[in-house]
Design an enzyme around this catalytic site. Structure first.
Site, PDB file in Angstrom:
ATOM      1  N   LYS A  27       0.068  12.865  -0.031  1.00 37.31           N
ATOM      2  CA  LYS A  27      -0.015  13.829  -0.329  1.00 37.31           C
ATOM      3  C   LYS A  27      -1.888  14.050  -0.144  1.00 37.31           C
ATOM      4  O   LYS A  27      -1.918  15.503   0.424  1.00 37.31           O
ATOM      5  CB  LYS A  27       0.235  13.352  -1.786  1.00 37.31           C
ATOM      6  CG  LYS A  27       1.425  13.264  -2.708  1.00 37.31           C
ATOM      7  CD  LYS A  27       1.078  13.259  -3.784  1.00 37.31           C
ATOM      8  CE  LYS A  27       2.823  13.051  -4.300  1.00 37.31           C
ATOM      9  NZ  LYS A  27       2.875  12.940  -5.780  1.00 37.31           N
ATOM     10  N   ASN A  50      -8.766   5.155 -18.188  1.00 36.53           N
ATOM     11  CA  ASN A  50      -8.586   4.511 -17.213  1.00 36.53           C
ATOM     12  C   ASN A  50      -9.278   2.839 -16.962  1.00 36.53           C
ATOM     13  O   ASN A  50     -10.469   3.316 -17.775  1.00 36.53           O
ATOM     14  CB  ASN A  50      -9.289   5.368 -16.097  1.00 36.53           C
ATOM     15  CG  ASN A  50      -8.275   4.867 -14.876  1.00 36.53           C
ATOM     16  OD1 ASN A  50      -7.012   4.701 -14.755  1.00 36.53           O
ATOM     17  ND2 ASN A  50      -9.065   4.476 -13.427  1.00 36.53           N
TER      18      ASN A  50
HETATM   19  P1  NDP Z   1      -2.180   5.739  -8.232  1.00 40.13           P
HETATM   20  O1  NDP Z   1      -2.113   4.772  -7.396  1.00 40.13           O
HETATM   21  O2  NDP Z   1      -3.031   7.492  -7.078  1.00 40.13           O
HETATM   22  O3  NDP Z   1      -2.796   5.886  -9.434  1.00 40.13           O
HETATM   23  C1  NDP Z   1      -2.635   4.381 -10.513  1.00 40.13           C
HETATM   24  C2  NDP Z   1      -3.284   4.539 -11.722  1.00 40.13           C
HETATM   25  O4  NDP Z   1      -3.244   3.381 -12.294  1.00 40.13           O
HETATM   26  C3  NDP Z   1      -5.101   4.372 -11.409  1.00 40.13           C
HETATM   27  O5  NDP Z   1      -5.544   4.994 -12.731  1.00 40.13           O
HETATM   28  C4  NDP Z   1      -4.452   2.393 -11.992  1.00 40.13           C
HETATM   29  O6  NDP Z   1      -6.083   2.366 -12.462  1.00 40.13           O
HETATM   30  C5  NDP Z   1      -3.299   2.843 -12.817  1.00 40.13           C
HETATM   31  N1  NDP Z   1      -3.009   1.653 -12.399  1.00 40.13           N
HETATM   32  C6  NDP Z   1      -2.399   0.566 -12.077  1.00 40.13           C
HETATM   33  N2  NDP Z   1      -1.715  -1.046 -12.569  1.00 40.13           N
HETATM   34  C7  NDP Z   1      -2.631  -0.593 -13.647  1.00 40.13           C
HETATM   35  C8  NDP Z   1      -2.195  -1.636 -14.750  1.00 40.13           C
HETATM   36  N3  NDP Z   1      -2.151  -2.851 -14.616  1.00 40.13           N
HETATM   37  N4  NDP Z   1      -2.944  -1.397 -15.875  1.00 40.13           N
HETATM   38  C9  NDP Z   1      -3.725  -0.363 -16.386  1.00 40.13           C
HETATM   39  N5  NDP Z   1      -3.885   1.049 -14.870  1.00 40.13           N
HETATM   40  C10 NDP Z   1      -3.478   0.739 -14.160  1.00 40.13           C
HETATM   41  O7  NDP Z   1      -1.289   6.463  -8.423  1.00 40.13           O
HETATM   42  P2  NDP Z   1       0.218   7.984  -8.537  1.00 40.13           P
HETATM   43  O8  NDP Z   1      -1.630   8.449  -8.850  1.00 40.13           O
HETATM   44  O9  NDP Z   1       0.458   8.630  -7.725  1.00 40.13           O
HETATM   45  O10 NDP Z   1       1.375   7.592  -9.650  1.00 40.13           O
HETATM   46  C11 NDP Z   1       0.956   7.105 -10.756  1.00 40.13           C
HETATM   47  C12 NDP Z   1       2.563   6.708 -11.737  1.00 40.13           C
HETATM   48  O11 NDP Z   1       3.145   8.850 -12.033  1.00 40.13           O
HETATM   49  C13 NDP Z   1       3.482   6.295 -10.638  1.00 40.13           C
HETATM   50  O12 NDP Z   1       4.127   5.380 -11.222  1.00 40.13           O
HETATM   51  C14 NDP Z   1       4.392   7.037 -10.647  1.00 40.13           C
HETATM   52  O13 NDP Z   1       5.522   7.022 -10.099  1.00 40.13           O
HETATM   53  C15 NDP Z   1       3.910   8.065 -11.159  1.00 40.13           C
HETATM   54  N6  NDP Z   1       4.644   9.550 -10.954  1.00 40.13           N
HETATM   55  C16 NDP Z   1       5.759  10.028 -11.145  1.00 40.13           C
HETATM   56  C17 NDP Z   1       5.977  11.582 -10.797  1.00 40.13           C
HETATM   57  C18 NDP Z   1       7.123  12.011 -10.927  1.00 40.13           C
HETATM   58  O14 NDP Z   1       6.893  13.407 -11.133  1.00 40.13           O
HETATM   59  N7  NDP Z   1       7.779  11.224 -12.224  1.00 40.13           N
HETATM   60  C19 NDP Z   1       5.092  12.076  -9.360  1.00 40.13           C
HETATM   61  C20 NDP Z   1       3.946  11.604  -9.232  1.00 40.13           C
HETATM   62  C21 NDP Z   1       3.594  10.589  -9.735  1.00 40.13           C
HETATM   63  P3  NDP Z   1      -7.070   1.609 -11.656  1.00 40.13           P
HETATM   64  O15 NDP Z   1      -7.508   3.268 -10.808  1.00 40.13           O
HETATM   65  O16 NDP Z   1      -7.841   1.269 -12.315  1.00 40.13           O
HETATM   66  O17 NDP Z   1      -7.029   1.039 -10.744  1.00 40.13           O
END
Ligand code: NDP
Length: 279
Positions: free
Chosen positions: A72, A157
């Site tokens: 993206k 977060n």
């Molecule tokens: P990113 O990798 O950009 O961000 C991941 C986020 O999840 C961060 O805030 C991270 O926190 C947090 N995170 C990951 N693991 C944990 C954990 N074990 N405990 C707490 N926080 C956690 O991912 P995206 O933002 O791109 O995607 C996020 C979700 O949204 C995914 O499940 C994706 O599939 C979904 N999605 C769905 C869409 C739809 O159309 N339905 C469209 C886009 C995304 P930290 O910053 O602290 O690491």
């Protein structure tokens, strides 16, 4: 026969990996339902080869693409023009090719808002919204959610600095606050959105007890996972509605389709085709 085949407009989703993507199913549904002559495929550019792959697709007559993880930001950089919301999100999830130019937009947030308001019939106006996560998806959903005028919005977060950065960026357009999970108040949120990727690995988030009591909606952006730990917890605590991200995915696809083709597809059948029951 041969001639009509060569005239079929080409679209694709690009991601790595891309095998899991539901976009070909969704857009093929839309094309049949609206009698549009188009073909939609899935392409997996090798890491680092996004621009080269898009150039080649355009050279073959490609009209537009959807973009998923991890491209993206590359799509944002590739576009000649981006919309204000894509600029605010810092990410592009759809490109349209026209007159030698690449136009970029981001429909993730509008997809989520349409699913909540139109499909689930849950208003956002004057509600207290809690968002878990501060990654790429959150950047895309904040502006469209704030445009619905919630009473408050809290971004929690694990990495607090990332949440703080989003608060700084979006506070001028709405009532956004941020913090760590320990700053989440124990109750009173109407809409709780899990925008972390924790559900992808079936990981439990560290949430305060009774968080979902009285909530009208618990929404998990991940999809196709059934009852995730987040949704199971919301169900156990009595949240009125549970939803995963299937509706968001299909609604953003519908917005993209309308942008490409000038015709708005009906979304219900596509949602039903890819829904996994939440149990
Ligand atoms: P990113 O990798 O950009 O961000 C991941 C986020 O999840 C961060 O805030 C991270 O926190 C947090 N995170 C990951 N693991 C944990 C954990 N074990 N405990 C707490 N926080 C956690 O991912 P995206 O933002 O791109 O995607 C996020 C979700 O949204 C995914 O499940 C994706 O599939 C979904 N999605 C769905 C869409 C739809 O159309 N339905 C469209 C886009 C995304 P930290 O910053 O602290 O690491």
């Amino acid at each position: 026969m041969k001639q009509s085949k060569s005239m079929t407009d080409q679209y694709a989703v690009l991601g790595n990996p891309v095998g899991h993507s539901k976009s070909p199913i969704i857009h093929t549904h839309f094309a049949h339902a609206t009698a549009q002559d188009l073909a939609y495929s899935a392409i997996e550019p090798p890491l680092g080869d996004f621009a080269k792959t898009v150039d080649a697709f355009r050279a073959r007559g490609g009209k537009g693409i959807n973009v998923t993880v991890p491209y993206k930001l590359d799509a944002f950089a590739y576009a000649d023009h981006v919309t204000d919301r894509a600029r605010l999100a810092g990410a592009v999830n759809a490109l349209k090719f026209d007159d030698g130019l690449a136009y970029g937009d981001n429909f993730d947030g509008i997809g989520l808002v349409r699913d909540i308001i139109h499909n689930l019939s849950i208003p956002i106006k004057d509600k207290q919204v809690l968002i878990l996560g501060a990654g790429g998806a959150v950047r895309g959903i904040l502006e469209p959610l704030l445009a619905e005028l919630p009473e408050s919005m809290f971004i929690a977060n694990r990495d607090v600095e990332k949440a703080r950065a989003l608060e700084t960026l979006f506070a001028p357009i709405g009532p956004v606050q941020s913090g760590g999970y320990d700053a989440i108040i124990t109750a009173g949120y109407d809409i709780i959105i899990n925008a972390t990727s924790a559900s992808l690995s079936h990981t439990y988030l560290s949430l305060p007890p009774a968080l979902f009591r009285g909530a009208s909606l618990a929404y998990d952006l991940s999809y196709g996972k059934g009852l995730t730990p987040f949704l199971a917890r919301a169900k156990a605590e009595g949240a009125a509605h549970l939803a995963d991200g299937v509706g968001m995915l299909v609604e953003q696809a519908a917005e993209t389709f309308a942008w490409w083709r000038g015709i708005i597809p009906e979304t219900r059948a596509a949602i039903e085709a890819i829904t996994v029951p939440l149990n």
